[in-house]
Write an enzyme that holds these catalytic residues in place. Structure first.
Site, PDB file in Angstrom:
ATOM      1  N   GLU A 119       0.016   9.215   3.878  1.00  0.00           N
ATOM      2  CA  GLU A 119       0.290   7.837   4.304  1.00  0.00           C
ATOM      3  C   GLU A 119       1.780   7.687   4.610  1.00  0.00           C
ATOM      4  O   GLU A 119       2.613   8.242   3.913  1.00  0.00           O
ATOM      5  CB  GLU A 119      -0.111   6.890   3.162  1.00  0.00           C
ATOM      6  CG  GLU A 119       0.323   5.452   3.326  1.00  0.00           C
ATOM      7  CD  GLU A 119      -0.379   4.741   4.464  1.00  0.00           C
ATOM      8  OE1 GLU A 119      -1.539   4.394   4.321  1.00  0.00           O
ATOM      9  OE2 GLU A 119       0.267   4.539   5.498  1.00  0.00           O
TER      10      GLU A 119
ATOM     11  N   LYS B 110     -14.940   0.561   1.291  1.00  0.00           N
ATOM     12  CA  LYS B 110     -14.238   1.824   1.564  1.00  0.00           C
ATOM     13  C   LYS B 110     -15.240   2.981   1.630  1.00  0.00           C
ATOM     14  O   LYS B 110     -15.204   3.797   2.552  1.00  0.00           O
ATOM     15  CB  LYS B 110     -13.230   2.128   0.452  1.00  0.00           C
ATOM     16  CG  LYS B 110     -11.883   1.452   0.625  1.00  0.00           C
ATOM     17  CD  LYS B 110     -10.953   2.287   1.451  1.00  0.00           C
ATOM     18  CE  LYS B 110      -9.548   1.708   1.444  1.00  0.00           C
ATOM     19  NZ  LYS B 110      -8.855   1.841   2.710  1.00  0.00           N
TER      20      LYS B 110
ATOM     21  N   GLU C  83      -8.138   8.487  -1.129  1.00  0.00           N
ATOM     22  CA  GLU C  83      -7.961   7.248  -0.376  1.00  0.00           C
ATOM     23  C   GLU C  83      -7.549   6.180  -1.380  1.00  0.00           C
ATOM     24  O   GLU C  83      -8.257   5.928  -2.353  1.00  0.00           O
ATOM     25  CB  GLU C  83      -9.292   6.860   0.294  1.00  0.00           C
ATOM     26  CG  GLU C  83      -9.252   5.567   1.083  1.00  0.00           C
ATOM     27  CD  GLU C  83      -8.398   5.657   2.347  1.00  0.00           C
ATOM     28  OE1 GLU C  83      -8.190   6.766   2.866  1.00  0.00           O
ATOM     29  OE2 GLU C  83      -7.927   4.616   2.790  1.00  0.00           O
ATOM     30  N   ILE C  84      -6.377   5.591  -1.196  1.00  0.00           N
ATOM     31  CA  ILE C  84      -5.896   4.546  -2.109  1.00  0.00           C
ATOM     32  C   ILE C  84      -6.204   3.190  -1.487  1.00  0.00           C
ATOM     33  O   ILE C  84      -5.933   2.977  -0.308  1.00  0.00           O
ATOM     34  CB  ILE C  84      -4.364   4.654  -2.309  1.00  0.00           C
ATOM     35  CG1 ILE C  84      -3.975   6.026  -2.863  1.00  0.00           C
ATOM     36  CG2 ILE C  84      -3.841   3.530  -3.205  1.00  0.00           C
ATOM     37  CD1 ILE C  84      -4.282   6.244  -4.302  1.00  0.00           C
TER      38      ILE C  84
ATOM     39  N   HIS D 128       0.835  -1.203   0.000  1.00  0.00           N
ATOM     40  CA  HIS D 128       0.000   0.000   0.000  1.00  0.00           C
ATOM     41  C   HIS D 128       0.873   1.258   0.000  1.00  0.00           C
ATOM     42  O   HIS D 128       0.627   2.206  -0.757  1.00  0.00           O
ATOM     43  CB  HIS D 128      -0.924  -0.025   1.222  1.00  0.00           C
ATOM     44  CG  HIS D 128      -1.863   1.133   1.263  1.00  0.00           C
ATOM     45  ND1 HIS D 128      -1.657   2.229   2.066  1.00  0.00           N
ATOM     46  CD2 HIS D 128      -3.004   1.385   0.569  1.00  0.00           C
ATOM     47  CE1 HIS D 128      -2.640   3.099   1.873  1.00  0.00           C
ATOM     48  NE2 HIS D 128      -3.471   2.606   0.971  1.00  0.00           N
TER      49      HIS D 128
ATOM     50  N   ASP E 212      -4.883   9.051   2.291  1.00  0.00           N
ATOM     51  CA  ASP E 212      -3.514   8.677   1.904  1.00  0.00           C
ATOM     52  C   ASP E 212      -2.756   9.813   1.227  1.00  0.00           C
ATOM     53  O   ASP E 212      -1.550   9.963   1.405  1.00  0.00           O
ATOM     54  CB  ASP E 212      -3.548   7.469   0.970  1.00  0.00           C
ATOM     55  CG  ASP E 212      -4.080   6.237   1.679  1.00  0.00           C
ATOM     56  OD1 ASP E 212      -4.936   5.548   1.114  1.00  0.00           O
ATOM     57  OD2 ASP E 212      -3.653   5.985   2.825  1.00  0.00           O
TER      58      ASP E 212
END
EC number: 3.1.-.-
Length: 716
Positions: free
Chosen positions: A80, A134, A119-120, A41, A108
């Site tokens: 992140e 998610k 948001e990844i 990630h 992120d």
């Protein structure tokens, strides 16, 4: 799994992942699948932001090799990977300065172009299911969601994928590689099954009404309902039987998977025919330079002044005569063109003040050589659309050519060291961000290995010629301008040196489109007798123009000096790429860097110093009929650079096709060597696609011959 993670990921990513796990009281040695997932990630988040900048105008641009002077701002802020306190500080600061709504959960990334948090997600399951989880967790329309899977699928809010296709493809390729690496170590199944959903799911997401009907209508063939398709996807075993997958794709697909064994591949068929000829825009190993050391003459740096000064260093001029005619050309015209250059240079010297540029008289020989008035007249389409038999004129198929030995000799020469330095240390350019110590150390080591390389001379020569020709094409469109072919270097003692290789005369150059052609005549000095390899010089008319005294071990010897003359052409886009040939330095540096990274991740410390300073170690350079050739790290640097330079000098559609298609066969052979038991269908079709690119291009033919050597040794 822990060993795999430490080998597969950059040490910085591994360190961040360990920190994050410890922050939540988790042990990377025990929760190894989670360790791998966090590293993956993190890497995707970094790759997402890599190379994306915003320029002075606020436009989003991609920069892979930075101009040190450009005022660029990173397009994405990476949240992140920071510790929680720092991450929330960054988020609060962004919200305060941009007025964006503060998210409930830590996102992120932040995108300064679209002004939104991202948001990844990276999932081992179905992207749609993970996306819904998610979305359900975040419950904010302001945060953009982008999900990637290990199977190359992706899903993003409103199908807005933020990045260009190439950047996303890079991420997908990396995820696919991680999956393959895991599978080859039997780690993938446990990793895939260990993924838990987002913990905050509250309700099952039901699709009803119109959306449900649309979902049922948009299924792949052979699936009666959404449930049926969902059940298939949930039970989809990525390493199951490929034939089964194909049969579900479409009734039309009928592919039988053949096992690919050591005996399966055959060598590529290289074409027969006359030997191939030299087609580079300027001479390479056969070039001869007239040079001046420590230039300090009046007008030093002005090409025409430099050229005249270099010409004066040679005293052996004689009445020129043709020693190797061009088969199809009017050879006396080439001879007269050279005499005209000499005469007009003499005229310049007789003037009181030497001009900065020289436009040649429009003589009949130059008009012929530059194709003046030869182009067919253009007619407006509206004036001739009623013509019954209107058709494109027939063009001949290219004649197949066979590989000649000169091509390998050219490549070997390009890898050699010269006695001059062709780039200064800072030629590769600083990074926009302060470059850390390791990166600049690598750059300096690499530059030291390649600065004296002949391939580097070709880069600087190519940059100079293309820049001068493009400038003249724009500044003097109607003139037959005389352009000296010049390069600059430093001697072993550090003295500056200016070199003249010959001259170019440019034709008319009203270049509206990128592909519009400007013709030019090149005249280049050489000591190579063209009669030794006449096939190499098919496109040239070669004159003998003087005698040069050379110092040898046995004293001075006189050698005839030749002038290689030919008509050639190029376009705006080709000149633009020619001006950017310095990129070859960067490409080969990155290849060396990935070798250092691999070594460093095994040893768990930076190996840059050992890599370059351990002179006893040898590295594989390439394949030859004798087997795998090995050499010092410097030789590896120079060979990689020479390959990159030749890809630029001999760029062609044949090379594009060969590189793309042969890579597929290469990957299959690599899979066989790694005992991954590859299977193929329509291997014959792949061979056909590769071999239709093997026509007459010398560099492609040499690469195909290398590929055959590789096949022989790889499958022993």
């Amino acid at each position: 799994m822990e060993d795999f993670v430490r080998q597969c990921f950059n040490p910085m990513i591994v360190e961040l992942a360990e920190k994050a796990m410890k922050e939540y009281g988790e042990d990377p040695k025990i929760e190894t699948n989670k360790f791998a997932a966090i590293c993956t990630h993190l890497e995707v988040c970094f790759m997402y932001s890599d190379f994306h900048f915003i320029d002075e105008r606020g436009e989003s641009i991609i920069v892979e090799s930075g101009d040190p002077n450009a005022l660029l701002k990173h397009r994405f802020e990476i949240i992140e990977g920071r510790d929680r306190i720092m991450a929330w500080t960054v988020v609060n600061s962004i919200c305060n300065t941009t007025g964006v709504e503060k998210p409930k959960f830590l996102p992120d990334l932040y995108d300064y172009k679209e002004n939104r948090f991202i948001e990844i997600g990276v999932t081992r399951r179905e992207v749609h299911i993970y996306y819904l989880e998610k979305a359900n967790k975040i419950k904010s329309e302001k945060t953009h969601i982008h999900i990637f899977s290990f199977t190359g699928e992706e899903m993003a809010t409103k199908a807005d994928y933020t990045l260009d296709e190439e950047s996303r493809a890079r991420i997908k390729t990396r995820l696919f590689t991680i999956r393959q690496e895991m599978a080859s170590r039997s780690l993938w199944d446990s990793f895939r099954q260990s993924e838990r959903g987002e913990e905050t799911i509250e309700e099952k997401f039901e699709i009803t009404g119109t959306m449900r009907k649309l979902a049922d209508q948009s299924l792949p063939p052979n699936f009666p309902s959404l449930e049926n398709f969902r059940a298939y996807v949930d039970g989809f075993e990525p390493n199951g039987c490929i034939e089964g997958k194909l049969s579900q794709m479409s009734k039309e697909v009928n592919a039988k998977i053949e096992p690919f064994l050591r005996t399966t591949p055959r060598p590529l068929r290289l074409p027969d025919g006359p030997l191939c000829h030299q087609r580079s825009k300027f001479l390479l190993m056969d070039a001869l330079k007239l040079s001046i050391e420590d230039p300090s003459h009046e007008g030093e740096g002005i090409p025409l002044y430099d050229a005249i000064k270099c010409m004066k260093t040679f005293f052996g001029w004689k009445e020129p005569n043709i020693v190797k005619p061009h088969e199809k050309g009017i050879n006396p015209n080439y001879l007269m063109a050279w005499k005209q250059v000499l005469a007009e240079l003499q005229d310049i010297e007789n003037e009181e003040k030497i001009p900065r540029t020289k436009n040649m008289k429009r003589t009949s020989q130059l008009k012929w050589a530059l194709g003046e008035n030869m182009a067919p007249e253009k007619v407006d389409f509206d004036d001739c659309k009623d013509v019954g038999d209107l058709k494109q004129y027939d063009s001949d198929e290219p004649e197949p050519r066979s590989l000649a030995s000169w091509v390998q000799n050219e490549f070997n020469k390009a890898c050699e060291l010269t006695d001059s330095s062709w780039i200064e240390l800072d030629e590769i350019g600083e990074d926009v961000a302060p470059i850390e110590h390791i990166a600049s150390m690598r750059r300096n080591y690499f530059t030291a290995e390649v600065s004296h390389c002949r391939a580097t001379e070709y880069i600087m020569k190519g940059v100079y010629i293309n820049t001068a020709l493009l400038n003249a094409s724009c500044a003097a469109m109607d003139d037959f301008q005389l352009i000296p072919m010049i390069s600059k270097c430093r001697t072993k003692e550090g003295r500056r040196k200016t070199n003249l290789y010959g001259f170019i005369i440019k034709g008319r150059s009203h270049l509206r489109n990128d592909t519009d052609v400007v013709n030019f005549v090149s005249m280049e000095f050489s000591l190579t007798d063209p009669r030794l390899e006449p096939h190499k010089w098919e496109k040239y008319c070669v004159l003998e123009i003087g005698d040069m005294l050379l110092r040898t071990a046995i004293g001075q010897v006189s050698r005839p000096m030749f002038l290689y003359v030919r008509t050639n052409g190029t376009s705006k886009i080709k000149m633009k790429w020619g001006m950017e040939m310095r990129r070859c330095l960067l490409q080969s540096l990155q290849q060396i860097e990935s070798m250092i990274e691999a070594e460093s991740s095994v040893k768990e410390k930076d190996m840059t110093k050992e890599f370059f300073e351990n002179k006893s170690e040898t590295w594989p350079i390439g394949e030859s009929p004798r087997g795998v050739e090995e050499g010092s790290i410097g030789k590896v640097c120079r060979t990689l650079l020479a390959k990159s330079v030749f890809n630029s000098l001999y760029a062609s559609p044949q090379l594009e096709g060969f590189s793309a298609e042969s890579r597929k066969l290469l990957l299959i052979v690599q899979a066989l060597r790694d005992n991954l038991e590859p299977g193929t269908f329509d291997l014959g079709g792949l061979y056909e696609a590769i071999e239709e690119c093997l026509i007459n291009d010398p560099w492609v033919l040499l690469n195909a011959s290398w590929f055959n050597s590789f096949l022989t040794h790889a499958l022993k």
